[in-house]
Design a protein around this motif. Structure first.
Motif, PDB file in Angstrom:
ATOM      1  N   GLY A  10       0.798  -1.222   0.000  1.00  0.00           N
ATOM      2  CA  GLY A  10       0.000   0.000   0.000  1.00  0.00           C
ATOM      3  C   GLY A  10       0.828   1.267   0.000  1.00  0.00           C
ATOM      4  O   GLY A  10       0.381   2.307   0.498  1.00  0.00           O
ATOM      5  N   TRP A  11       2.029   1.218  -0.571  1.00  0.00           N
ATOM      6  CA  TRP A  11       2.903   2.402  -0.618  1.00  0.00           C
ATOM      7  C   TRP A  11       2.631   3.151  -1.916  1.00  0.00           C
ATOM      8  O   TRP A  11       2.983   2.671  -3.015  1.00  0.00           O
ATOM      9  CB  TRP A  11       4.371   1.987  -0.536  1.00  0.00           C
ATOM     10  N   VAL A  12       2.029   4.315  -1.796  1.00  0.00           N
ATOM     11  CA  VAL A  12       1.657   5.089  -2.989  1.00  0.00           C
ATOM     12  C   VAL A  12       2.361   6.441  -3.036  1.00  0.00           C
ATOM     13  O   VAL A  12       2.124   7.230  -3.952  1.00  0.00           O
ATOM     14  CB  VAL A  12       0.128   5.305  -3.036  1.00  0.00           C
ATOM     15  N   TYR A  57     -10.323   6.188   5.963  1.00  0.00           N
ATOM     16  CA  TYR A  57     -10.827   4.935   6.485  1.00  0.00           C
ATOM     17  C   TYR A  57     -12.233   4.657   5.972  1.00  0.00           C
ATOM     18  O   TYR A  57     -12.903   5.551   5.426  1.00  0.00           O
ATOM     19  CB  TYR A  57     -10.787   4.955   8.013  1.00  0.00           C
ATOM     20  N   PRO A  58     -12.712   3.429   6.120  1.00  0.00           N
ATOM     21  CA  PRO A  58     -14.071   3.105   5.679  1.00  0.00           C
ATOM     22  C   PRO A  58     -15.079   4.080   6.268  1.00  0.00           C
ATOM     23  O   PRO A  58     -15.004   4.455   7.436  1.00  0.00           O
ATOM     24  CB  PRO A  58     -14.273   1.677   6.206  1.00  0.00           C
ATOM     25  N   GLY A  59     -16.015   4.478   5.438  1.00  0.00           N
ATOM     26  CA  GLY A  59     -16.977   5.497   5.823  1.00  0.00           C
ATOM     27  C   GLY A  59     -16.638   6.853   5.242  1.00  0.00           C
ATOM     28  O   GLY A  59     -17.431   7.792   5.344  1.00  0.00           O
ATOM     29  N   PHE A  60     -15.447   6.950   4.620  1.00  0.00           N
ATOM     30  CA  PHE A  60     -15.004   8.190   4.002  1.00  0.00           C
ATOM     31  C   PHE A  60     -14.562   7.896   2.575  1.00  0.00           C
ATOM     32  O   PHE A  60     -14.231   6.768   2.224  1.00  0.00           O
ATOM     33  CB  PHE A  60     -13.843   8.819   4.776  1.00  0.00           C
ATOM     34  N   SER A  61     -14.527   8.912   1.753  1.00  0.00           N
ATOM     35  CA  SER A  61     -14.021   8.789   0.387  1.00  0.00           C
ATOM     36  C   SER A  61     -12.981   9.880   0.150  1.00  0.00           C
ATOM     37  O   SER A  61     -12.945  10.900   0.847  1.00  0.00           O
ATOM     38  CB  SER A  61     -15.163   8.918  -0.626  1.00  0.00           C
ATOM     39  N   SER A  85     -18.545   3.347   2.270  1.00  0.00           N
ATOM     40  CA  SER A  85     -17.292   2.906   1.653  1.00  0.00           C
ATOM     41  C   SER A  85     -16.729   1.827   2.559  1.00  0.00           C
ATOM     42  O   SER A  85     -16.503   2.071   3.747  1.00  0.00           O
ATOM     43  CB  SER A  85     -16.308   4.070   1.494  1.00  0.00           C
ATOM     44  N   GLY A  86     -16.539   0.652   2.016  1.00  0.00           N
ATOM     45  CA  GLY A  86     -16.152  -0.487   2.830  1.00  0.00           C
ATOM     46  C   GLY A  86     -14.668  -0.719   2.916  1.00  0.00           C
ATOM     47  O   GLY A  86     -14.234  -1.616   3.639  1.00  0.00           O
ATOM     48  N   GLN A  87     -13.863   0.063   2.178  1.00  0.00           N
ATOM     49  CA  GLN A  87     -12.418  -0.132   2.192  1.00  0.00           C
ATOM     50  C   GLN A  87     -11.731   1.200   2.416  1.00  0.00           C
ATOM     51  O   GLN A  87     -12.332   2.269   2.281  1.00  0.00           O
ATOM     52  CB  GLN A  87     -11.956  -0.749   0.871  1.00  0.00           C
ATOM     53  N   LYS A  88     -10.444   1.105   2.726  1.00  0.00           N
ATOM     54  CA  LYS A  88      -9.664   2.313   2.884  1.00  0.00           C
ATOM     55  C   LYS A  88      -9.375   2.933   1.524  1.00  0.00           C
ATOM     56  O   LYS A  88      -9.196   2.244   0.532  1.00  0.00           O
ATOM     57  CB  LYS A  88      -8.346   2.018   3.614  1.00  0.00           C
ATOM     58  N   GLU A 132     -14.834   6.849  -4.191  1.00  0.00           N
ATOM     59  CA  GLU A 132     -16.223   7.275  -4.082  1.00  0.00           C
ATOM     60  C   GLU A 132     -17.003   6.275  -3.238  1.00  0.00           C
ATOM     61  O   GLU A 132     -16.622   5.111  -3.117  1.00  0.00           O
ATOM     62  CB  GLU A 132     -16.865   7.405  -5.460  1.00  0.00           C
ATOM     63  N   CYS A 133     -18.077   6.784  -2.648  1.00  0.00           N
ATOM     64  CA  CYS A 133     -18.963   5.931  -1.853  1.00  0.00           C
ATOM     65  C   CYS A 133     -20.006   5.304  -2.768  1.00  0.00           C
ATOM     66  O   CYS A 133     -20.238   5.773  -3.889  1.00  0.00           O
ATOM     67  CB  CYS A 133     -19.645   6.746  -0.759  1.00  0.00           C
ATOM     68  N   PHE A 134     -20.634   4.258  -2.308  1.00  0.00           N
ATOM     69  CA  PHE A 134     -21.643   3.589  -3.121  1.00  0.00           C
ATOM     70  C   PHE A 134     -22.805   3.172  -2.231  1.00  0.00           C
ATOM     71  O   PHE A 134     -22.687   3.081  -1.008  1.00  0.00           O
ATOM     72  CB  PHE A 134     -21.062   2.366  -3.832  1.00  0.00           C
ATOM     73  N   ARG A 135     -23.918   2.927  -2.876  1.00  0.00           N
ATOM     74  CA  ARG A 135     -25.125   2.551  -2.149  1.00  0.00           C
ATOM     75  C   ARG A 135     -25.152   1.040  -1.917  1.00  0.00           C
ATOM     76  O   ARG A 135     -24.610   0.263  -2.703  1.00  0.00           O
ATOM     77  CB  ARG A 135     -26.367   2.975  -2.930  1.00  0.00           C
TER      78      ARG A 135
END
Length: 849
Positions: A187-189, A520-524, A547-550, A554-557
């Motif tokens: 996860g090094w970006v 973190y999840p819950g944010f985009s 948002s279920g991942q780090k 974008e968030c989704f329904r």
């Protein structure tokens, strides 16, 4: 190699029927001119300073040749020889060394083959791209195959320009892709790039930067490392690099990808060594490098700390330990061969002593005993186990041996070999050898398969190595993964995270290398204006989205049958919502329905028992029975609205309620009309007498019943009710309901009931003051008023509720209106029948007020 030695002393020569030439890169020059200094009293800064670790490359070649010459099954009656000359990392010295390989004497004449009694069959070298390209330009003229054991960057041009070049290391582009997979894995970006300041560094940046962009990775900075080799230039470089070091201190970019061929590692070590003198703090990074990098020290760097590189990750050439190599290395002594022009220099530089027969370090009071142990040296100076590049040399020698053996086994090859010395022999032999080498395939003594692909590159993989360093300048190579370029893309890189030891500044926690903290999840992620796309802000997901991942963009329904949790980081299955028999509200309705049903049955029983009394016989006794039975069924039909809806219950709910209720209201209407007509018929000469009787009442009842039944049948035939799952009305629930099918038909059923009720109310209201002791009109008026009030309030209540409470409103309306009819119409009569039987007489019935 020590200062003051002659040029020929830097050669290693072993005679044989055929000769393998090799160009070694054994020396750094810390001087303004690339020549040896003969004065033994010169300061160390003016002497050629060697990298003792390179000596293992020479030993690997000598060991492989020794094994082949002792093997009776490989090249019988042919002795391999070799000739090693130092190239010094300097272009003109590499040119000179290559030309020296083509001549037997210590002089050379360009474009002439000297000393034809020694057939040069192949050249192994060099360690860096520039040396390999220089050698290739010369030996290709003579059609001599060249096996390069180090890296070969295509910065010089397309590889077709070097038709006789074989690579013992696969294309470096494979390693670039491996580094990208490594960065993704951890996860090094947000990474730093360090590249040598030359054509190869330019080519690297030009190749890697688009790949980083395509893989959503950003570079935080670019630092160019020097390619200079002299102390004066190093000092200028260090001063210029202080600002770059401050860039290197960027804490967010904890992963740094370093690209450069030797001596780039020494350049980086020099930078990290000098920064404490500028009062700058040390940095802890995860250094990532390709196979060109190796932990090797100059003799002047023996005491320099290498803790900066603890936890580094590099792709190293895959290697195995050939049987007997350790024993061979332990047998090495300064006097082991008089033809080795390297060992004296190696020994003195490695052990910092002077051999008795050497005048190079005459000023050094420490003399070598020749009994020093190689395994006592720091690993940056010498490793007892065969390292990757030495393994490449070992395989290169065996590739030459097997290619020669393949030719020798053929009748044509054996005949041509016996004709050596004739004109044209060497050219023909080399073409045969080149063809054989391209198609070579064998297993070496370590069990690895050796073959070249169509690009003349060795088919092999890379080991992902984690470097664990110690305070005594030793280190351990820990293989923590494997890069297989031939594997499918998703399986090329395998990593065992548990084996990795990180730099001590990270406290053995996986380092982060990002422009900012994770979203973190819950944010985009939201892009920062004016920043690279790897730098972003974190925005909470809008209501109803997750948002279920780090680090999601974008968030989704959620799916229709799910809803977001409080933190908006996962979807939760919705609860089924319907009015059950077991919940308190359902139990209450069941209790009320059964209670009112029993009361209705009790009233019916009372009326049947007292059927011959005047109060029962008045106003049509049969209509009274039908009304009580219909009210009894109305109370019971409310139970159809409880429980999970099914196709049958949905079809019966509204239709059964509509038909039964229409019968009840029709009975009331009939009774009311009968009362009115009865009083009108008592007037003299009235024509209404013919309408008085059961026939009219039955006609009214049946006609009203058939009209409502027709509406319900039409409803069931066209758009019947059906079970439905309403997932949108309530956020956290799935409403299991009966879809009415046709809303129009549903309101037609209710509208028809309202019509009958209003007509009954109007007629009863007009007859409420008719003189009769048993006149029901006033009770019917009040009951219809209650009925209409309940069902008028039902509409807004029904439309404003959702789920099971909508069903509860309808059940309540059914029970309340039915109870209203039962109470208002029959409670006065039951009172008289049970408590005031004296009023239940015919005299009272005929009495006029």
């Amino acid at each position: 190699m020590a200062a003051g030695c002659q040029e020929q002393e830097t050669e290693f020569y072993q005679p044989g029927n055929v000769i393998i030439g090799a160009i070694a890169s054994q020396v750094f020059y810390f001087h303004d001119s690339p020549t040896f200094i003969e004065q033994p009293t010169q300061a160390l800064i003016d002497e050629p300073v060697s990298m003792p670790k390179m000596y293992q490359h020479i030993l690997a070649l000598a060991f492989a040749v020794k094994e082949i010459n002792k093997n009776p099954k490989l090249l019988p009656n042919i002795t391999l020889g070799f000739h090693i000359i130092n190239g010094y990392y300097i272009a003109k010295m590499t040119y000179k060394a290559t030309l020296n390989l083509l001549c037997a004497q210590q002089r050379f004449v360009p474009n002439f083959i000297c000393g034809s009694q020694k057939e040069l069959i192949a050249v192994i070298g060099g360690y860096v791209t520039e040396a390999s390209a220089i050698m290739a330009n010369i030996v290709a003229i003579y059609k001599i195959p060249q096996l390069t054991y180090g890296s070969f960057s295509p910065a010089h041009g397309d590889k077709t320009a070097f038709p006789f070049l074989y690579q013992m290391v696969p294309n470096e582009d494979y390693q670039f892709r491996g580094v990208l997979q490594l960065l993704h894995h951890f996860g090094w970006v947000w990474v730093g790039l360090l590249a040598v300041d030359d054509d190869y560094g330019d080519r690297f940046l030009k190749a890697i930067m688009p790949l980083l962009t395509q893989n959503s990775i950003c570079y935080a900075f670019i630092i160019r490392l020097t390619n200079r080799s002299y102390v004066a230039e190093y000092l200028d470089f260090m001063i210029d690099q202080v600002d770059n070091y401050r860039v290197l201190m960027e804490r967010k970019a904890n992963a740094c990808f370093v690209y450069g061929e030797p001596p780039s590692w020494q350049d980086l070590r020099m930078l990290l060594f000098y920064v404490p003198f500028f009062s700058l703090p040390p940095v802890g990074k995860v250094w990532i490098a390709t196979s060109q990098w190796d932990f090797e020290s100059l003799s002047v760097q023996q005491l320099w700390d290498i803790q900066h590189f603890h936890g580094a990750l590099t792709f190293t050439v895959h290697s195995n330990e050939p049987l007997g190599f350790q024993k061979f290395v332990h047998s090495i002594k300064p006097s082991w061969t008089i033809r080795d022009g390297f060992i004296q220099n190696f020994w003195e530089q490695a052990f910092l002593c002077s051999l008795k027969n050497s005048n190079v370090n005459a000023g050094n009071t420490k003399f070598c005993t020749a009994e020093e142990k190689l395994d006592s040296l720091p690993h940056t100076f010498f490793e007892m186990k065969m390292v990757g590049h030495s393994y490449n040399i070992y395989n290169a020698v065996y590739a030459v041996g097997h290619a020669l053996h393949a030719i020798y086994k053929s009748k044509f090859g054996e005949r041509r070999f016996q004709e050596r010395g004739r004109v044209g022999f060497l050219t023909t032999w080399l073409w045969m050898f080149h063809h054989s080498l391209k198609n070579i395939l064998f297993n070496n003594s370590a069990g690895d398969n050796v073959r070249f692909d169509e690009n003349r590159e060795l088919v092999t993989g890379f080991d992902l190595t984690n470097w664990v360093t110690f305070s005594n300048n030793s280190f351990v190579r820990v293989k923590v993964g494997r890069l297989e370029p031939q594997a499918p893309p998703c399986k090329q890189l395998t990593i065992n995270d548990d084996l990795i030891e990180w730099h001590r500044s990270f406290n053995q926690v996986l380092p982060l290398s990002m422009c900012n903290d994770n979203c973190y999840p819950g944010f985009s992620r939201k892009k920062k204006e004016g920043e690279k796309y790897c730098c972003y802000d974190c925005s909470p997901c809008p209501e109803g989205m997750i948002s279920g991942q780090k680090d999601t963009d974008e968030c989704f329904r959620c799916l229709e049958d799910q809803f977001p949790n409080k933190n908006q980081d996962q979807c939760i299955s919705k609860f089924l919502n319907f009015l059950t028999f077991s919940e308190p509200l359902g139990v209450t309705f069941v209790f009320l329905a059964l209670t009112f049903s029993l009361i209705t049955a009790l009233v019916l029983g009372i009326f049947i028992k007292h059927r011959d009394t005047p109060i029962v016989k008045a106003n049509n006794r049969d209509l009274t029975y039908v009304l009580l039975i219909s009210l009894f069924l109305c109370f019971l039909c409310s139970l159809l609205f409880l429980g999970k809806p099914h196709a049958v219950t949905c079809s019966l709910r509204q239709t059964a309620f509509g038909i039964i209720y229409s019968v009840a209201v029709s009975c009331i209407l009939s009774k009311t009309i009968t009362v009115v007509l009865a009083f009108m018929a008592t007037k003299p000469g009235s024509s209404m007498r013919k309408w008085v009787g059961k026939r009219l009442a039955n006609c009214i009842l049946l006609s009203c019943f058939f009209i409502q039944t027709g509406i319900c049948v039409l409803w069931l035939c066209t758009a019947p009710p059906f079970p439905d799952f309403n997932m949108k009305s309530v956020v956290k629930e799935i409403i299991v309901e009966c879809n009415e099918g046709s809303v129009t038909m549903f309101y037609c059923v209710l509208g028809y009931l309202w019509f009958l009720a209003i007509v009954s109310f109007i007629v009863a209201f007009q007859a409420r003051k008719l003189p009769d002791s048993f006149n029901e009109a006033k009770f019917i008026t009040f009951s219809m008023l209650v009925f209409c009030s309940i069902w008028l309030s039902f509409v807004p209540s029904y439309l404003s509720t959702k789920g099971k409470y909508m069903v509860a409103v309808e059940i309540f309306s059914i029970l309340a209106s039915s109870a209203g009819l039962l109470g208002c119409i029959f409670s006065p009569k039951c009172y008289i029948i049970i408590l005031r039987p004296e009023l239940n007489s015919k005299d009272l019935l005929t009495r006029r007020h």
